[in-house]
Enzyme design. Structure first.
Site, PDB file in Angstrom:
ATOM      1  N   HIS A   1       0.867  -1.193   0.000  1.00  0.00           N
ATOM      2  CA  HIS A   1       0.000   0.000   0.000  1.00  0.00           C
ATOM      3  C   HIS A   1       0.901   1.240   0.000  1.00  0.00           C
ATOM      4  O   HIS A   1       1.741   1.375  -0.892  1.00  0.00           O
ATOM      5  CB  HIS A   1      -0.938  -0.114   1.208  1.00  0.00           C
ATOM      6  CG  HIS A   1      -2.056   0.870   1.249  1.00  0.00           C
ATOM      7  ND1 HIS A   1      -2.493   1.571   0.172  1.00  0.00           N
ATOM      8  CD2 HIS A   1      -2.855   1.277   2.288  1.00  0.00           C
ATOM      9  CE1 HIS A   1      -3.500   2.362   0.523  1.00  0.00           C
ATOM     10  NE2 HIS A   1      -3.725   2.201   1.814  1.00  0.00           N
TER      11      HIS A   1
ATOM     12  N   ASP B   1       2.081   5.605  -6.782  1.00  0.00           N
ATOM     13  CA  ASP B   1       3.400   5.611  -6.138  1.00  0.00           C
ATOM     14  C   ASP B   1       4.555   5.556  -7.141  1.00  0.00           C
ATOM     15  O   ASP B   1       5.711   5.752  -6.757  1.00  0.00           O
ATOM     16  CB  ASP B   1       3.504   4.427  -5.172  1.00  0.00           C
ATOM     17  CG  ASP B   1       2.442   4.509  -4.087  1.00  0.00           C
ATOM     18  OD1 ASP B   1       2.261   5.609  -3.544  1.00  0.00           O
ATOM     19  OD2 ASP B   1       1.775   3.498  -3.814  1.00  0.00           O
TER      20      ASP B   1
HETATM   21  N1  HAX Z   1       4.958  -6.813 -10.006  1.00  0.00           N
HETATM   22  C1  HAX Z   1       5.004  -8.174 -10.064  1.00  0.00           C
HETATM   23  N2  HAX Z   1       3.925  -8.951  -9.875  1.00  0.00           N
HETATM   24  C2  HAX Z   1       2.757  -8.346  -9.671  1.00  0.00           C
HETATM   25  C3  HAX Z   1       2.624  -6.956  -9.647  1.00  0.00           C
HETATM   26  C4  HAX Z   1       3.791  -6.167  -9.801  1.00  0.00           C
HETATM   27  N3  HAX Z   1       3.781  -4.845  -9.736  1.00  0.00           N
HETATM   28  N4  HAX Z   1       1.325  -6.631  -9.423  1.00  0.00           N
HETATM   29  C5  HAX Z   1       0.664  -7.807  -9.304  1.00  0.00           C
HETATM   30  N5  HAX Z   1       1.532  -8.834  -9.447  1.00  0.00           N
HETATM   31  C6  HAX Z   1       1.261 -10.276  -9.284  1.00  0.00           C
HETATM   32  C7  HAX Z   1       0.709 -10.506  -7.877  1.00  0.00           C
HETATM   33  O1  HAX Z   1       1.772 -10.548  -6.926  1.00  0.00           O
HETATM   34  C8  HAX Z   1      -0.003 -11.828  -8.064  1.00  0.00           C
HETATM   35  O2  HAX Z   1       0.949 -12.845  -8.109  1.00  0.00           O
HETATM   36  P1  HAX Z   1       0.681 -14.293  -7.422  1.00  0.00           P
HETATM   37  O3  HAX Z   1      -0.566 -14.804  -8.071  1.00  0.00           O
HETATM   38  O4  HAX Z   1       1.902 -15.050  -7.751  1.00  0.00           O
HETATM   39  O5  HAX Z   1       0.485 -14.020  -5.967  1.00  0.00           O
HETATM   40  C9  HAX Z   1      -0.615 -11.661  -9.472  1.00  0.00           C
HETATM   41  O6  HAX Z   1       0.197 -10.665 -10.121  1.00  0.00           O
HETATM   42  C10 HAX Z   1      -2.040 -11.212  -9.485  1.00  0.00           C
HETATM   43  O7  HAX Z   1      -2.146 -10.009  -8.733  1.00  0.00           O
HETATM   44  P2  HAX Z   1      -3.263  -8.936  -9.113  1.00  0.00           P
HETATM   45  O8  HAX Z   1      -4.593  -9.582  -8.951  1.00  0.00           O
HETATM   46  O9  HAX Z   1      -2.943  -8.302 -10.411  1.00  0.00           O
HETATM   47  O10 HAX Z   1      -3.020  -7.810  -8.023  1.00  0.00           O
HETATM   48  P3  HAX Z   1      -3.598  -7.741  -6.516  1.00  0.00           P
HETATM   49  O11 HAX Z   1      -4.937  -7.097  -6.550  1.00  0.00           O
HETATM   50  O12 HAX Z   1      -3.496  -9.044  -5.827  1.00  0.00           O
HETATM   51  O13 HAX Z   1      -2.544  -6.766  -5.840  1.00  0.00           O
HETATM   52  C11 HAX Z   1      -1.121  -4.906  -5.655  1.00  0.00           C
HETATM   53  C12 HAX Z   1      -2.496  -5.406  -6.102  1.00  0.00           C
HETATM   54  C13 HAX Z   1      -1.120  -3.389  -5.712  1.00  0.00           C
HETATM   55  C14 HAX Z   1      -0.873  -5.331  -4.199  1.00  0.00           C
HETATM   56  C15 HAX Z   1      -0.027  -5.490  -6.597  1.00  0.00           C
HETATM   57  O14 HAX Z   1      -0.261  -5.033  -7.908  1.00  0.00           O
HETATM   58  C16 HAX Z   1       1.381  -5.152  -6.164  1.00  0.00           C
HETATM   59  O15 HAX Z   1       1.952  -5.867  -5.331  1.00  0.00           O
HETATM   60  N6  HAX Z   1       1.990  -4.047  -6.719  1.00  0.00           N
HETATM   61  C17 HAX Z   1       3.309  -3.611  -6.319  1.00  0.00           C
HETATM   62  C18 HAX Z   1       3.233  -2.842  -5.011  1.00  0.00           C
HETATM   63  C19 HAX Z   1       2.563  -1.508  -5.199  1.00  0.00           C
HETATM   64  O16 HAX Z   1       2.875  -0.761  -6.104  1.00  0.00           O
HETATM   65  N7  HAX Z   1       1.633  -1.183  -4.302  1.00  0.00           N
HETATM   66  C20 HAX Z   1       0.939   0.094  -4.304  1.00  0.00           C
HETATM   67  C21 HAX Z   1      -0.471  -0.004  -4.842  1.00  0.00           C
HETATM   68  C22 HAX Z   1      -1.191   1.321  -4.851  1.00  0.00           C
HETATM   69  C23 HAX Z   1      -1.414   1.791  -3.469  1.00  0.00           C
HETATM   70  O17 HAX Z   1      -2.159   1.253  -2.675  1.00  0.00           O
HETATM   71  N8  HAX Z   1      -0.698   2.803  -3.091  1.00  0.00           N
HETATM   72  O18 HAX Z   1      -0.707   3.204  -1.832  1.00  0.00           O
END
Ligand code: HAX
Length: 435
Positions: free
Chosen positions: A271, A373
């Site tokens: 987050h 971010d």
């Molecule tokens: N890099 C690599 N893999 C990623 C990814 C990324 N940036 N984003 C998603 N994935 C992967 C997930 O880890 C997941 O893998 P597994 O099945 O192996 O566990 C798969 O893709 C499916 O995930 P998703 O359904 O697309 O995404 P989620 O809803 O589960 O998660 C997240 C959303 C934001 C947590 C995720 O995209 C992530 O970890 N991003 C990187 C961290 C980040 O930038 N966070 C900030 C988000 C915005 C925010 O809240 N800001 O405050």
């Protein structure tokens, strides 16, 4: 009664009546259904709460009371000669659903100056922590230490009627938001500048004064802070910091307890901490490649090596959004307007060209696009705010605007204790067998 409080009370009374009628007539209408993968999948997409200040569309992005970020930039009052919206105006809009006039925003600025006195024991509590304590731990400590000032808790203890919850919540909200820039700047200066604190300048607006107390002078950085504190303010109610604030508040814990809960959620790397992780990762890449002007191939290889190491690419992906985040776009436009040829900004733009295709290639990432971010750190570094472990505190100061406006609404509308249902895997198996 002050003009904003009066307006809020009128609006909340009217909506409260509307909701009571709606519940009487349509309370049993189905709005959603839940499938098993949502039980195991972080409750993605389940409609389960009301959040008045903003709503998120997967394609369009965030709308604050119906307004997109470009619309906010156009409509919200600005400082004299300034081009960016003042976050005070967004708070007004989120709280009462009306775009404020310049006079109304000036009034709000002066209110927040008047209420900005931080209790001495908060500074003492911060000073008791080692200076290498993570700034988010310090921020959360400072907020919870100010709980001694809660109007809601005091009045609840004195037997306040339910009809007055909104009033006490409004008072705490206004006091808390007024104090956050002072507290955040104090944390920054004690952590990175040997405790050389800078006195507030009461002639400045809320964001401008915050920039000043951080010790970064110049009109452009003040403009950046106005934009930054506007675009990070709210992202509907289901995100972790908003939902945590909402959940804690639903027990009638006061806004101080609630916001501290929300900030503890914001401190997670999936987050709000992602903003520090992005720039940390970029600095690591620059170090590893030995250049601040890498080629596309070098950057693509580095992205791939991060994925091969089983890590996520910070700043990319989103639980709800399915397009480049308009908050990213707003920051990119700021960089295009204010910054000429900065190596780190150029890397952020290069990543925007490269990362989405690589993430698409994984075949599992639902949103390969940058989120809020991905850009913020490069802007902050440009103006000299290079201490990236502080970045999530900046996010937190802004996020308080949305989650506390929402808490005013929750108490005004009499929302009950939040208590969704959990089940065990055993229950799921039995349920499937019965079907
Ligand atoms: N890099 C690599 N893999 C990623 C990814 C990324 N940036 N984003 C998603 N994935 C992967 C997930 O880890 C997941 O893998 P597994 O099945 O192996 O566990 C798969 O893709 C499916 O995930 P998703 O359904 O697309 O995404 P989620 O809803 O589960 O998660 C997240 C959303 C934001 C947590 C995720 O995209 C992530 O970890 N991003 C990187 C961290 C980040 O930038 N966070 C900030 C988000 C915005 C925010 O809240 N800001 O405050």
């Amino acid at each position: 009664m002050d003009p904003l409080k009066k307006k809020f009370h009128q609006k909340a009374t009217a909506l409260g009546t509307e909701i009571r009628n709606l519940l009487k007539e349509k309370g049993d209408t189905k709005v959603d259904e839940v499938v098993i993968k949502q039980l195991y999948g972080g409750a993605r997409g389940i409609k389960m709460m009301i959040w008045e200040p903003s709503q998120l569309d997967p394609i369009e992005g965030i709308r604050f009371r119906g307004f997109t970020i470009p619309e906010l930039k156009e409509k919200l009052p600005k400082t004299k000669n300034g081009k960016e919206p003042r976050p005070e105006g967004l708070f007004w809009l989120m709280l009462v659903g009306e775009v404020p006039t310049e006079e109304e925003v000036d009034w709000l600025t002066s209110q927040w100056i008047r209420r900005s006195n931080v209790p001495e024991h908060t500074f003492k509590a911060l000073d008791a922590l080692p200076t290498d304590t993570h700034p988010m731990t310090q921020f959360s400590t400072a907020i919870i230490s100010m709980q001694t000032e809660s109007v809601f808790s005091r009045r609840y203890g004195e037997g306040m009627s339910k009809d007055e919850y909104w009033d006490a919540t409004y008072e705490d909200t206004m006091n808390l938001i007024a104090r956050l820039p002072r507290v955040a700047a104090y944390i920054y200066r004690r952590t990175y500048h040997n405790g050389m604190h800078i006195a507030p300048n009461t002639h400045l607006d809320w964001a401008g004064n915050f920039a000043h107390m951080l010790g970064i002078e110049g009109e452009d950085f003040k403009s950046l802070m106005r934009l930054y504190l506007t675009v990070h303010a709210d992202h509907e109610g289901g995100n972790a910091s908003a939902h945590a604030t909402h959940l804690v508040g639903s027990t009638l814990s006061d806004p101080y307890y609630s916001l501290a809960g929300g900030m503890n959620a914001l401190a997670g790397p999936l987050h709000g901490l992602a903003n520090q992780e992005v720039i940390k990762w970029i600095f690591k890449m620059v170090d590893a490649l030995g250049t601040r002007k890498p080629t596309k191939e070098q950057v693509a290889d580095y992205v791939q090596s991060t994925l091969n190491a089983g890590q996520v690419i910070p700043g990319y992906g989103h639980a709800v959004l399915r397009r480049p985040d308009p908050r990213f776009v707003a920051q990119k436009e700021f960089a295009e307007g204010y910054i000429k040829n900065d190596d780190i900004v150029n890397i952020v733009w290069m990543l925007f060209d490269i990362v989405p295709d690589i993430l698409k290639g994984l075949g599992k990432v639902k949103n390969p696009w940058p989120n809020v971010d991905a850009h913020s750190g490069a802007l902050l570094v440009h103006y000299g705010l290079t201490e990236y472990s502080f970045y999530t505190v900046l996010f937190g100061v802004s996020r308080a605007l949305g989650v506390l406006a929402a808490q005013c609404w929750s108490r005004a509308l009499g929302f009950p204790l939040e208590r969704p249902k959990s089940v065990t895997t055993g229950w799921v198996k039995e349920y499937l067998a019965d079907k």
